[in-house]
Write an enzyme that holds these catalytic residues in place. Structure first.
Site, mmCIF file in Angstrom:
data_model
loop_
_atom_site.group_PDB
_atom_site.id
_atom_site.type_symbol
_atom_site.label_atom_id
_atom_site.label_comp_id
_atom_site.label_asym_id
_atom_site.label_seq_id
_atom_site.Cartn_x
_atom_site.Cartn_y
_atom_site.Cartn_z
ATOM 1 N N GLU A 1 0.306 8.356 3.775
ATOM 2 C CA GLU A 1 -0.434 8.310 2.495
ATOM 3 C C GLU A 1 -1.940 8.130 2.632
ATOM 4 O O GLU A 1 -2.718 8.773 1.908
ATOM 5 C CB GLU A 1 0.143 7.224 1.577
ATOM 6 N N GLU B 1 15.264 13.256 -1.335
ATOM 7 C CA GLU B 1 14.803 13.467 0.043
ATOM 8 C C GLU B 1 15.061 14.895 0.510
ATOM 9 O O GLU B 1 14.228 15.497 1.182
ATOM 10 C CB GLU B 1 15.490 12.476 1.000
ATOM 11 N N ARG C 1 11.898 17.396 1.297
ATOM 12 C CA ARG C 1 11.739 17.740 2.706
ATOM 13 C C ARG C 1 12.311 19.127 3.003
ATOM 14 O O ARG C 1 11.654 19.947 3.654
ATOM 15 C CB ARG C 1 12.422 16.699 3.600
ATOM 16 N N THR D 1 5.238 16.146 -2.568
ATOM 17 C CA THR D 1 5.039 14.781 -2.076
ATOM 18 C C THR D 1 5.414 14.642 -0.597
ATOM 19 O O THR D 1 5.243 13.578 -0.011
ATOM 20 C CB THR D 1 5.816 13.763 -2.952
ATOM 21 N N ASP E 1 6.184 5.527 -7.234
ATOM 22 C CA ASP E 1 4.960 6.202 -6.770
ATOM 23 C C ASP E 1 4.825 7.670 -7.177
ATOM 24 O O ASP E 1 3.917 8.067 -7.920
ATOM 25 C CB ASP E 1 4.824 6.047 -5.246
HETATM 26 C C1 DMJ Z 1 7.643 10.799 2.284
HETATM 27 O O1 DMJ Z 1 8.955 11.172 2.396
HETATM 28 C C2 DMJ Z 1 7.056 11.196 0.984
HETATM 29 O O2 DMJ Z 1 5.685 11.171 1.053
HETATM 30 C C3 DMJ Z 1 7.520 10.328 -0.134
HETATM 31 O O3 DMJ Z 1 6.894 10.651 -1.329
HETATM 32 C C4 DMJ Z 1 7.207 8.898 0.194
HETATM 33 N N1 DMJ Z 1 7.719 8.526 1.453
HETATM 34 C C5 DMJ Z 1 7.506 9.363 2.579
HETATM 35 C C6 DMJ Z 1 6.251 9.107 3.362
HETATM 36 O O4 DMJ Z 1 5.824 7.846 3.433
#
Ligand code: DMJ
Length: 673
Positions: A573, A304, A308, A662, A437
């Site tokens: 998403e 995370e 982020r 992501t 994912d």
């Molecule tokens: C985000 O932190 C990122 O996209 C992660 O890959 C999946 N979860 C959240 C958004 O839903």
């Protein structure tokens, strides 16, 4: 009569001028004769009476005066020319400012009521901004050098910011020459992302700035303005009640801490940049400069904080060129490195960034597969920028290890991996949802980031998509929607997480990069399904998880929702995939679907006093049960992808030059197409 003093003194050397007037002339005797002929004769007589020296001196004086005259005429001419030009420039500026002002959208709307719909947005029906004159987009790839002061070279924010930039550019000229301020960024003109190390291969070095794009900018449209308005509303809540904290709790007007690192603020930095929110960006930058401290005794989740914080800082560095963000990225990158000190080199899930210690969760020594395989884009980029290979080595090792690991099912990976043994655990369960994912997403994106050369990544990606087709695709009833289910020990489950909706976008990105055309076909069918996960629900918002009906039943839709799954966390998403689909197909229906979703976020999740909230019940429009939390990815991802989806400007984060991590933070492709 007058004669010079030396003459009166009878000096033998007459190196001075003596002018003698005749008695007639002096007294005016003989009457006044002023005819031209008389004057010419008289002058000539007097000239002849002068000595040679006197004549030379007079001639020299005349010549000297003539030269002076020519010089002063030339410099006067220059002065006049510049005065004339300046006044022309002034006139031009005065004409341009009002025109640019038109391009600058009017004051954005006041906060909306939670049940507002598009019809309730009179302020959003702003006039379409006209094309700003003389304003064009800057280089759409890396902004790694100080942007030129020429206001024509700004990016597409121009429609919002052209006037401010004109003023700013003027200020810059008058102040420090070595610092150039541009959209809040403070940039050293000679700054470059060129890494100090010579170990980097040519291809991996930061790309040079390309010649700027000559195209006219695409003006911001009404839907984009609605996104800006939504962002500002969300930001207002964050600023008023949660400034510098991780997440806003918009109902209780407070905040929650996860890592205590201003998560929302950092996640939102590049969104502000892309949306052209200069003031907000500057304020946030100040917080990063003065208050963001990583030397804290706090446990953070490696994944995370990488996607982020590290991702957010790196992309903001690339967009702004401001070295502050690179410095912060290096700092957090270094502090996360202890996570890789495990027997298997598969990183632990948690790191104490102050103490430099790392550990797995309390109940297990496993890490999540998606987590350990979705930090590579960021650490690889950090290596490229710093020249320090340790970051890249650590994450590449994980990928190499997973590449050869047994326990996969036609390229599909289990959800857990053990940090001691390095083996997959909990075998037999395969999903493209939570815990797996972004493994698939990062296979493709790393391959793109590195210039499509790392064949193992491509192999793993292609094999996995074949695995999805073989094991996880089914069609629902009655609408026959293609969806991605799960496989547990040989049993298919028609369960699909909203998280899986990243897949259409990723498939489309692969097809755009030359992979199988049937990936695009699959993307088209899957994005329809993701849209139906919104459209078939009472609030028009998707739940966290749906179950698809495999058999037609009277009165049943394709989508079924279990009580425990009916929350919505403002996830990105589907909007993310809509963005890719629109970019690659130009089909406006994708924009329209995204617009519906934005309106429903405004109807059911918007908190009047500022901010948006996740909700507990997407099936109850009269009481969606707000959860009192705005996730950082709503600003970092959801609204950013909305803004990009509504844009017709393919150079607004050009997908041949950037790859999104992501968490929707764009990082440069090392060898842009
Ligand atoms: C985000 O932190 C990122 O996209 C992660 O890959 C999946 N979860 C959240 C958004 O839903």
């Amino acid at each position: 009569m007058y004669s010079g003093a030396a003459a009166a003194a009878g000096s033998p050397r007459r190196d001075f001028i003596s002018v003698t007037l005749g008695p007639e002339e002096a007294a005016g005797v003989g009457g006044y004769n002023n005819s031209k002929a008389w004057r010419r004769r008289s002058c000539w007589r007097k000239w002849k009476q002068l000595s040679r020296l006197q004549r030379s001196v007079i001639l020299f004086l005349f010549a000297f005066l003539a030269v002076c005259g020519v010089i002063s005429y030339t410099s006067m001419g220059e002065t006049w020319k510049s005065i004339t030009n300046k006044s022309l420039d002034d006139q031009r500026t005065e004409q341009e400012i009002p025109r640019l002002n038109l391009a600058n959208p009017a004051v954005l709307p006041a906060p909306q009521k939670a049940d507002a719909n598009h019809g309730d947005y009179p302020e959003l029906s702003l006039q379409k901004p006209p094309k700003p004159p003389h304003v064009r987009r800057g280089p759409s790839n890396l902004q790694i050098k100080a942007p030129r002061r020429d206001t024509r070279l700004k990016t597409r924010h121009d429609t919002m910011r052209a006037v401010e930039e004109l003023v700013e550019a003027d200020k810059v000229e008058k102040t420090e020459k070595s610092i150039i301020s541009w959209r809040g960024a403070v940039i050293e003109p000679d700054q470059s992302t060129e890494p100090p190390s010579s170990k980097m291969t040519e291809l991996e070095k930061p790309s040079p700035v390309e010649p700027e794009d000559q195209k006219e900018p695409v003006p911001i449209n009404e839907r984009q303005l609605a996104v800006i308005e939504a962002f500002r509303h969300a930001w207002k809540g964050y600023k008023d009640f949660a400034w510098g904290h991780d997440e806003l709790k918009p109902l209780s007007k407070s905040y929650s801490e996860w890592f205590g690192l201003g998560l929302t603020l950092i996640d939102a930095l590049d969104t502000m940049w892309i949306l052209g929110l200069k003031e907000e960006f500057e304020e946030a930058r100040k917080w990063v400069a003065n208050d963001l401290v990583f030397d804290k005794n706090v446990d953070v989740n490696l994944f995370e904080s990488t996607i982020r914080i590290l991702g957010g800082l790196l992309s903001t560095y690339h967009l702004s060129g401001d070295s502050l963000f690179l410095e912060k990225a290096k700092d957090i990158g270094n502090r996360l490195m202890p996570a890789f000190k495990t027997p298997s080199k598969i990183p632990y899930s948690d790191v104490n960034i102050g103490r430099g210690t790392a550990h797995p969760p309390r109940w297990t020594s496993d890490s999540t597969v998606a987590e350990v395989t979705s930090i590579q884009l960021e650490f690889r980029e950090l290596s490229r920028l710093t020249g320090d290979e340790k970051f890249r080595k650590a994450v590449d090792e994980v990928m190499k290890h997973v590449h050869i690991l047994s326990g996969k099912n036609d390229g599909l990976v289990p959800m857990f991996i053990n940090t001691n043994s390095g083996q997959f655990t909990h075998l037999g369960v395969y999903t493209l949802g939570a815990r797996a994912d972004s493994y698939y997403e990062y296979l493709l994106k790393q391959w793109i980031q590195g210039g499509k050369k790392e064949n193992e990544l491509l192999e793993d990606y292609m094999r996995a998509i074949e695995g999805v087709k073989k094991h996880l695709l089914q069609r629902s009833e009655p609408k026959k929607l293609t969806f991605v289910g799960e496989l547990a020990h040989g049993h298919f489950s028609a369960k699909m997480d909203h998280l899986v909706c990243f897949l259409p976008g990723t498939l489309a990105l692969g097809a755009h990069n030359g992979l199988a055309a049937d990936h695009m076909k699959l993307a088209e069918t899957l994005i329809e399904t993701c849209y139906q996960m919104y459209a078939q629900v009472e609030t028009g918002l998707s739940p966290e998880i749906v179950h698809f009906n495999l058999h037609a039943q009277k009165g049943h839709k394709d989508v079924e929702i279990k009580p425990a799954d009916r929350h919505n966390l403002l996830r990105p998403e589907t909007v993310e995939s809509l963005f890719y689909m629109y970019r690659f197909t130009g089909d406006k229906k994708y924009q329209d679907w995204g617009w519906e979703i934005l309106q429903n976020f405004n109807r059911y999740t918007r908190v009047p006093t500022g901010g948006y909230t996740s909700i507990n019940n997407v099936q109850n429009p009269s009481n969606p049960e707000p959860r009192d939390k705005m996730e950082s990815f709503f600003l970092g991802e959801t609204l950013k992808y909305m803004f990009l989806l509504f844009s017709d400007d393919i150079d607004l984060i050009n997908l041949d030059k950037y790859v999104f991590n992501t968490e929707a933070h764009p990082l440069p492709i090392w060898v842009p197409a």
